[in-house]
Every structure is written in C-alpha cells, then in structure tokens.
Design a protein around this motif. Sequence first.
Motif, PDB file in Angstrom:
ATOM      1  N   CYS A   1    -122.998  43.035 -20.948  1.00 54.33           N
ATOM      2  CA  CYS A   1    -124.139  43.935 -20.854  1.00 54.33           C
ATOM      3  C   CYS A   1    -125.418  43.167 -21.174  1.00 54.33           C
ATOM      4  CB  CYS A   1    -123.963  45.137 -21.797  1.00 54.33           C
ATOM      5  SG  CYS A   1    -123.709  44.681 -23.531  1.00 54.33           S
ATOM      6  N   GLU A   2    -126.511  43.897 -21.320  1.00 53.01           N
ATOM      7  CA  GLU A   2    -127.806  43.276 -21.541  1.00 53.01           C
ATOM      8  C   GLU A   2    -128.162  43.285 -23.025  1.00 53.01           C
ATOM      9  OE1 GLU A   2    -129.350  41.812 -19.159  1.00 53.01           O
ATOM     10  OE2 GLU A   2    -128.036  42.543 -17.550  1.00 53.01           O
ATOM     11  N   ARG A   3    -129.133  42.457 -23.333  1.00 52.36           N
ATOM     12  CA  ARG A   3    -129.575  42.350 -24.727  1.00 52.36           C
ATOM     13  C   ARG A   3    -130.205  43.646 -25.225  1.00 52.36           C
ATOM     14  NH1 ARG A   3    -133.874  37.741 -26.880  1.00 52.36           N
ATOM     15  NH2 ARG A   3    -133.940  38.434 -29.078  1.00 52.36           N
ATOM     16  N   ASP A   4    -130.829  44.386 -24.316  1.00 50.42           N
ATOM     17  CA  ASP A   4    -131.543  45.601 -24.711  1.00 50.42           C
ATOM     18  C   ASP A   4    -130.614  46.803 -24.889  1.00 50.42           C
ATOM     19  OD1 ASP A   4    -133.863  44.131 -24.543  1.00 50.42           O
ATOM     20  OD2 ASP A   4    -134.271  44.727 -22.463  1.00 50.42           O
ATOM     21  N   ASP A   5    -129.340  46.677 -24.513  1.00 53.93           N
ATOM     22  CA  ASP A   5    -128.428  47.807 -24.665  1.00 53.93           C
ATOM     23  C   ASP A   5    -128.150  48.058 -26.146  1.00 53.93           C
ATOM     24  OD1 ASP A   5    -128.144  48.316 -21.916  1.00 53.93           O
ATOM     25  OD2 ASP A   5    -126.679  46.693 -21.737  1.00 53.93           O
ATOM     26  N   ARG A   6    -128.012  49.325 -26.479  1.00 55.49           N
ATOM     27  CA  ARG A   6    -127.809  49.718 -27.883  1.00 55.49           C
ATOM     28  C   ARG A   6    -126.643  50.700 -27.988  1.00 55.49           C
ATOM     29  NH1 ARG A   6    -130.463  45.983 -28.337  1.00 55.49           N
ATOM     30  NH2 ARG A   6    -132.481  45.687 -29.391  1.00 55.49           N
ATOM     31  N   PRO A   7    -125.981  50.725 -29.147  1.00 58.60           N
ATOM     32  CA  PRO A   7    -124.925  51.722 -29.360  1.00 58.60           C
ATOM     33  C   PRO A   7    -125.470  53.146 -29.210  1.00 58.60           C
ATOM     34  CG  PRO A   7    -124.823  50.016 -31.036  1.00 58.60           C
ATOM     35  CD  PRO A   7    -126.100  49.783 -30.271  1.00 58.60           C
ATOM     36  N   GLY A   8    -124.656  53.988 -28.597  1.00 62.54           N
ATOM     37  CA  GLY A   8    -125.045  55.366 -28.348  1.00 62.54           C
ATOM     38  C   GLY A   8    -125.522  55.593 -26.925  1.00 62.54           C
ATOM     39  N   GLU A   9    -125.851  54.523 -26.197  1.00 66.00           N
ATOM     40  CA  GLU A   9    -126.292  54.698 -24.814  1.00 66.00           C
ATOM     41  C   GLU A   9    -125.095  55.034 -23.934  1.00 66.00           C
ATOM     42  OE1 GLU A   9    -128.301  51.245 -23.480  1.00 66.00           O
ATOM     43  OE2 GLU A   9    -130.012  51.469 -24.846  1.00 66.00           O
ATOM     44  N   ARG A  10    -125.383  55.737 -22.853  1.00 63.40           N
ATOM     45  CA  ARG A  10    -124.342  56.044 -21.878  1.00 63.40           C
ATOM     46  C   ARG A  10    -124.355  54.985 -20.788  1.00 63.40           C
ATOM     47  NH1 ARG A  10    -121.738  60.430 -22.641  1.00 63.40           N
ATOM     48  NH2 ARG A  10    -120.886  60.344 -20.530  1.00 63.40           N
ATOM     49  N   MET A  11    -123.159  54.687 -20.279  1.00 61.92           N
ATOM     50  CA  MET A  11    -123.029  53.599 -19.313  1.00 61.92           C
ATOM     51  C   MET A  11    -121.862  53.905 -18.367  1.00 61.92           C
ATOM     52  SD  MET A  11    -122.687  49.540 -20.208  1.00 61.92           S
ATOM     53  CE  MET A  11    -124.183  49.642 -21.201  1.00 61.92           C
ATOM     54  N   ASN A  12    -122.045  53.558 -17.083  1.00 62.74           N
ATOM     55  CA  ASN A  12    -120.976  53.702 -16.098  1.00 62.74           C
ATOM     56  C   ASN A  12    -120.216  52.377 -15.962  1.00 62.74           C
ATOM     57  OD1 ASN A  12    -121.624  56.382 -15.479  1.00 62.74           O
ATOM     58  ND2 ASN A  12    -123.156  55.733 -13.966  1.00 62.74           N
ATOM     59  N   VAL A  13    -118.890  52.478 -16.027  1.00 57.75           N
ATOM     60  CA  VAL A  13    -118.025  51.298 -15.999  1.00 57.75           C
ATOM     61  C   VAL A  13    -117.031  51.448 -14.852  1.00 57.75           C
ATOM     62  CG1 VAL A  13    -116.340  49.915 -17.270  1.00 57.75           C
ATOM     63  CG2 VAL A  13    -118.263  50.975 -18.481  1.00 57.75           C
ATOM     64  N   VAL A  14    -116.791  50.343 -14.128  1.00 56.06           N
ATOM     65  CA  VAL A  14    -115.801  50.308 -13.050  1.00 56.06           C
ATOM     66  C   VAL A  14    -114.596  49.523 -13.548  1.00 56.06           C
ATOM     67  CG1 VAL A  14    -115.350  49.726 -10.646  1.00 56.06           C
ATOM     68  CG2 VAL A  14    -117.662  50.358 -11.364  1.00 56.06           C
ATOM     69  N   ARG A  15    -113.413  50.147 -13.483  1.00 51.98           N
ATOM     70  CA  ARG A  15    -112.187  49.530 -14.000  1.00 51.98           C
ATOM     71  C   ARG A  15    -111.165  49.393 -12.876  1.00 51.98           C
ATOM     72  NH1 ARG A  15    -110.067  53.483 -17.116  1.00 51.98           N
ATOM     73  NH2 ARG A  15    -111.477  53.027 -18.850  1.00 51.98           N
ATOM     74  N   ASP A  16    -110.430  48.277 -12.890  1.00 48.86           N
ATOM     75  CA  ASP A  16    -109.353  48.052 -11.922  1.00 48.86           C
ATOM     76  C   ASP A  16    -108.074  48.696 -12.453  1.00 48.86           C
ATOM     77  OD1 ASP A  16    -107.622  47.113  -9.966  1.00 48.86           O
ATOM     78  OD2 ASP A  16    -107.419  45.120 -10.878  1.00 48.86           O
ATOM     79  N   PRO A  17    -107.484  49.662 -11.726  1.00 47.29           N
ATOM     80  CA  PRO A  17    -106.244  50.297 -12.223  1.00 47.29           C
ATOM     81  C   PRO A  17    -105.112  49.297 -12.434  1.00 47.29           C
ATOM     82  CG  PRO A  17    -107.189  51.557 -10.404  1.00 47.29           C
ATOM     83  CD  PRO A  17    -107.949  50.265 -10.465  1.00 47.29           C
ATOM     84  N   GLY A  18    -105.090  48.246 -11.642  1.00 46.28           N
ATOM     85  CA  GLY A  18    -104.035  47.242 -11.813  1.00 46.28           C
ATOM     86  C   GLY A  18    -104.346  46.203 -12.850  1.00 46.28           C
ATOM     87  N   ALA A  19    -105.535  46.260 -13.453  1.00 45.15           N
ATOM     88  CA  ALA A  19    -105.952  45.335 -14.510  1.00 45.15           C
ATOM     89  C   ALA A  19    -105.880  43.879 -14.064  1.00 45.15           C
ATOM     90  CB  ALA A  19    -105.105  45.544 -15.764  1.00 45.15           C
TER      91      ALA A  19
END
Length: 249
Positions: free
Chosen positions: A180-198
């Motif tokens: 992530c970025e330096r400006d991101d802080r705990p509590g922020e909402r974020m969209n994440v893309v995950r591979d089902p097969g990992a």
Amino acid sequence: MTEMGDSTSNGPGPQGCAGTEEQPGSKGELGSPPSSVRPRGRHRGRAEPLPWYPRRPWLLAVSIPVFVTLHLLGGALGANDGMRLPGILLSVVSGVGLMKVVWVLATPLVRPLAHPLMLVPLLAVPVLAYGSAGAIVLRERGVTHSGVVTAVTPWRGKVTEYLCRVREDGSGGITDTIFCERDDRPGERMNVVRDPGAWVRPQRAGSVADDQIQAVLAVAGSVFLLVVAVSATAMGAAVRPKLVRAWQQ
C-alpha cells in the motif's frame, strides 16, 4: 686385343645404369609434388568450417525463440512464492543461452552491436513479467472484496515500501497483506483482489490495472530480443559463404 676387350667389358652395365638412375622425388619423376608445396589443412579446397561457426547452424538458430520464451516465462513464474527461485534460474539460464547463440552465429563485426542492444531487455523483461503476472492472474480469476485496514508496516527492500493488513468485511473476515501507500492509515477502507487458488499474492484493486501495462512492456521487450537475435544470426548466415571462400584461399 686383350686390353681392348677389357676396356669394352667395363662399359655401361648394371652398375653404370644404377649410377645414372634418378631417385624418386627428383625433378624427372612425374609424381606428387614435394610436401613443401602441397596445400595443407584448411587450404585443401574442401568446405572447412569457420573457426567461430558450427557445422549445423540451423540447430542453434531454432533455439532462439525457445530461449526468448523461457526467459519471459521465468520472470512470470517469480510471481508465485514457491516458484520464485526456479523462475530466476530459468531466466538466467535462458538469457545466457540466447547470448551464446548470438555470439556463435553472428559475425565478429555484428557481435559488438547485438550484445549491447540485448543487454537492457534481458534485464528488464523478467522484472516486468514478474510484476505483471500477478495482475494478469487476478484480472482473469480474481475476487474483489472490501475491508478495513488494521495495520500499516514499513517494508524495507531496495526502497522503503509499506504493507497493509486488510480485514475482509463480515463475521469470519479473512485478513490479507498487500502493498500500500505511505499515506494509508488504519481504519481506512480498501478494495482488495484475491486469487481463489492462492497462486499469486492479493493486490489492491487499483494496482491491478496499473500492473497490466508492465505485461505489454514485457512482451515488447521479448519481441525486441527476438528481432535483434534473428537479425544478427541472419546476417551471419548471409555473409558466411563469402567468409568461407576467403578462408579457403
């Protein structure tokens, strides 16, 4: 009379003929020329190979697209944590093999031009393929979910980057670790893309589209390598007959 008979008997005989007989190898004999004037080794007129050119160059020429493909594939395999070391080895071995083929098949005048042109793509293609392979997998089969950032941790490599822990919404939410970025802080909402097969690591949704540009650059670099290698070897094949004739003279 006796003396005349004796003098006559001393005329040309077997011994006299032996004294005037020409030995083999002298001027009068029509045989092979002396060894000092015989053509030697590579100058005998048969098609001797050049010292830097193989007898069957097409066997090496067909390996050029194979090495280029393996070089790109090695970088893409690095996107998987378990295949990172084999991917690096595959890229290194295929890159060295490609340089060796061009060195053997290209003429000595073309080698100093071809190798510097190939050096930058050889280093850049695996890195670009590594960065884009994960984005391609996530684009094809990734699942997007939203979550809350729970922690931001500096990660020190060649440059300082940051890792965010994102907990998926829901009672049994899964926590993913992404860059992530330096400006991101705990509590922020974020969209994440995950591979089902990992097979690849999860990524931030916005970075998936950005990393796909690296895939285009990786393919373009591989095409450039192929063009330079084929052009250098084709020039060597075109000039070779003239060099062979000059080598035999």
